[in-house]
Structures are given as C-alpha cells and as structure tokens.
Scaffold this active site. Structure first.
Site, PDB file in Angstrom:
ATOM      1  N   LEU A  20       7.763   2.847   5.706  1.00  0.00           N
ATOM      2  CA  LEU A  20       8.843   1.887   5.966  1.00  0.00           C
ATOM      3  C   LEU A  20      10.147   2.340   5.315  1.00  0.00           C
ATOM      4  O   LEU A  20      11.236   2.133   5.866  1.00  0.00           O
ATOM      5  CB  LEU A  20       8.435   0.473   5.548  1.00  0.00           C
ATOM      6  CG  LEU A  20       7.764  -0.288   6.716  1.00  0.00           C
ATOM      7  CD1 LEU A  20       6.418   0.282   7.082  1.00  0.00           C
ATOM      8  CD2 LEU A  20       7.677  -1.769   6.448  1.00  0.00           C
ATOM      9  N   THR A  28       0.878  -1.178   0.000  1.00  0.00           N
ATOM     10  CA  THR A  28       0.000   0.000   0.000  1.00  0.00           C
ATOM     11  C   THR A  28       0.916   1.230   0.000  1.00  0.00           C
ATOM     12  O   THR A  28       2.032   1.175   0.548  1.00  0.00           O
ATOM     13  CB  THR A  28      -0.929   0.023   1.229  1.00  0.00           C
ATOM     14  OG1 THR A  28      -0.144  -0.169   2.391  1.00  0.00           O
ATOM     15  CG2 THR A  28      -2.009  -1.048   1.128  1.00  0.00           C
ATOM     16  N   VAL A  42       1.024   4.535   1.285  1.00  0.00           N
ATOM     17  CA  VAL A  42       1.486   5.297   2.451  1.00  0.00           C
ATOM     18  C   VAL A  42       2.446   4.441   3.285  1.00  0.00           C
ATOM     19  O   VAL A  42       3.513   4.897   3.726  1.00  0.00           O
ATOM     20  CB  VAL A  42       0.285   5.774   3.313  1.00  0.00           C
ATOM     21  CG1 VAL A  42       0.783   6.494   4.559  1.00  0.00           C
ATOM     22  CG2 VAL A  42      -0.633   6.688   2.501  1.00  0.00           C
ATOM     23  N   CYS A  43       2.088   3.179   3.471  1.00  0.00           N
ATOM     24  CA  CYS A  43       2.945   2.260   4.255  1.00  0.00           C
ATOM     25  C   CYS A  43       4.314   2.117   3.601  1.00  0.00           C
ATOM     26  O   CYS A  43       5.344   2.030   4.289  1.00  0.00           O
ATOM     27  CB  CYS A  43       2.291   0.885   4.363  1.00  0.00           C
ATOM     28  SG  CYS A  43       0.655   0.920   5.079  1.00  0.00           S
ATOM     29  N   THR A  44       4.338   2.097   2.291  1.00  0.00           N
ATOM     30  CA  THR A  44       5.614   1.972   1.569  1.00  0.00           C
ATOM     31  C   THR A  44       6.522   3.156   1.911  1.00  0.00           C
ATOM     32  O   THR A  44       7.717   2.981   2.178  1.00  0.00           O
ATOM     33  CB  THR A  44       5.349   1.891   0.056  1.00  0.00           C
ATOM     34  OG1 THR A  44       4.549   0.736  -0.190  1.00  0.00           O
ATOM     35  CG2 THR A  44       6.633   1.814  -0.744  1.00  0.00           C
TER      36      THR A  44
END
Ligand code: BEZ
Length: 211
Positions: free
Chosen positions: A49, A42, A44-46
């Site tokens: 992290l 996804t 935003v998560c990318t």
C-alpha cells in the site's frame, strides 16, 4: 465461475477510507485498479500500500483510479493507514474498502479457500473505462506484487486498446511493438508510417505508434 477477461467488473456499494462509494460511479471514465490484500497490520501488505501511494503520480498520469480492499473494518483501516504513512514515508489517499461482510471479496473471487478460508489473497483487477475486466493477477499472501509490472501492463493495455498492435515479451514503454496478425502488411504500411519490419509474415514490428 471466476471473473474472466472481458466480463463487466461487478458493481458494488462500499464504505471506504475516503467515504461511501458506488464503485462504477467512483471510476467514472477512468481506468481502475482494484486490488485485495490479506489483512491490515501485516508487513507485506504495508509495503504494497505504501508503494501504491508513492506511485500516485504514475497512476494519475495514466488516468487510473486505485482502490484497495480487505475484509477488515474501517476503523482498523484508518489506524493502519497511519502506520503505512509513517513506515513507508508516504500519504495513502486512495480508498481502502472495508469489506467485513466479504461482499467485494466474493463478487471478485478474492477468497481462495484452499489458500485461506478467512483472508483474501493478493488479487488485482485492471478495469477499463468500459467497466470491463482487462487483466487479472493473483499472488499468494507470501509474495508482494510488482507494481512496476502493474504500470507496464497498464501501458500495454492502453496502447493496444487504441492501435492495431500487441506488445512483445518484456516490452516497456518506448520500445518497438508487434503489428497484430489480423492486418495485412500492405495495410500495416499505411497505418504505421514510421515503418514495418517484416521478420516473418506473422512477426512484424513497428515503432510505438503513439510517440
Ligand atoms: C503480509 O502481508 O505480510 C502477509 C499476510 C498474510 C500472510 C503472510 C504475509
């Protein structure tokens, strides 16, 4: 009831992208940041992290071990890490916990059913070397976290754990700090030889004592 400040961070065993871990053993004497994200692959998560990977030096300078968690599989995590490294120009080498059975998510209250029945929200816990919860923050899936703020809070937590000070609004490392109300001005003058600026009997500043 959800986890509260001062509670012992629950221990668990988990499979992660760097191998199987016992959480408390993995942390050892370090501080910890345990943070959840809704799902692999996804956008935003990318970015979150990737940003975390790029801040590796900042976290290690502060003796902080970082662990991410989502309810996806280890296989998916490994594939996604390749994407993160490619798109964010970084090298993710901190553990990402595969929490398919929601063990960690449930222990830490990371699923908020009225937001999503399925996915973890963006929870973040800072855990001290005593394994106690020092900070909790929760963001919705739609809003990526501010990792500069995470570092800023860790600086405050580490400073205030060692000195009788608190940090004012918008404080950043190097700025003046507040003398805690529980010590008298007489004692403060002894404890803080760089000086104490008394604005009100309850509002007293001193230069950051560990610099
Ligand atoms: C994201 O990480 O981009 C995301 C995940 C779930 C909902 C919305 C955004």
């Amino acid at each position: 009831m959800s986890l509260q400040l001062g509670d012992i961070a629950p221990n668990f065993n988990a499979s992660t992208t760097v191998g199987d871990i016992d959480f408390h053993e993995y942390l050892g004497d370090s501080w910890g940041v345990l943070f959840s994200h809704p799902a692999d692959f996804t956008p935003v998560c990318t970015t979150e992290l990737g940003r975390t990977a790029k801040l590796k030096g900042e976290f290690s300078k502060r003796n902080v071990k970082v662990l991410a968690v989502s309810v996806d599989s280890l296989v998916k995590h490994h594939h996604w890490v390749e994407d993160i490294n490619q798109t964010q120009q970084c090298e993710v080498d901190f553990p990402i916990i595969a929490d398919e059975n929601r063990v960690v998510a449930n222990l830490y209250g990371m699923i908020h059913p009225n937001a999503s029945e399925t996915f973890t929200v963006r929870s973040l816990f800072v855990i001290g070397p005593d394994k106690k919860v020092k900070l909790t923050i929760t963001y919705p899936a739609s809003t990526g976290r501010n990792f500069n703020e995470v570092l800023r809070v860790i600086d405050s937590l580490q400073l205030t754990a060692n000195y009788s000070v608190a940090t004012p609004a918008d404080w950043n490392e190097g700025e003046k700090v507040i003398v805690v109300p529980s010590i008298t001005t007489e004692d403060a003058l002894l404890k803080f030889p760089k000086g104490v600026d008394v604005i009100k009997p309850y509002l007293r500043y001193t230069p950051q004592p560990n610099l």
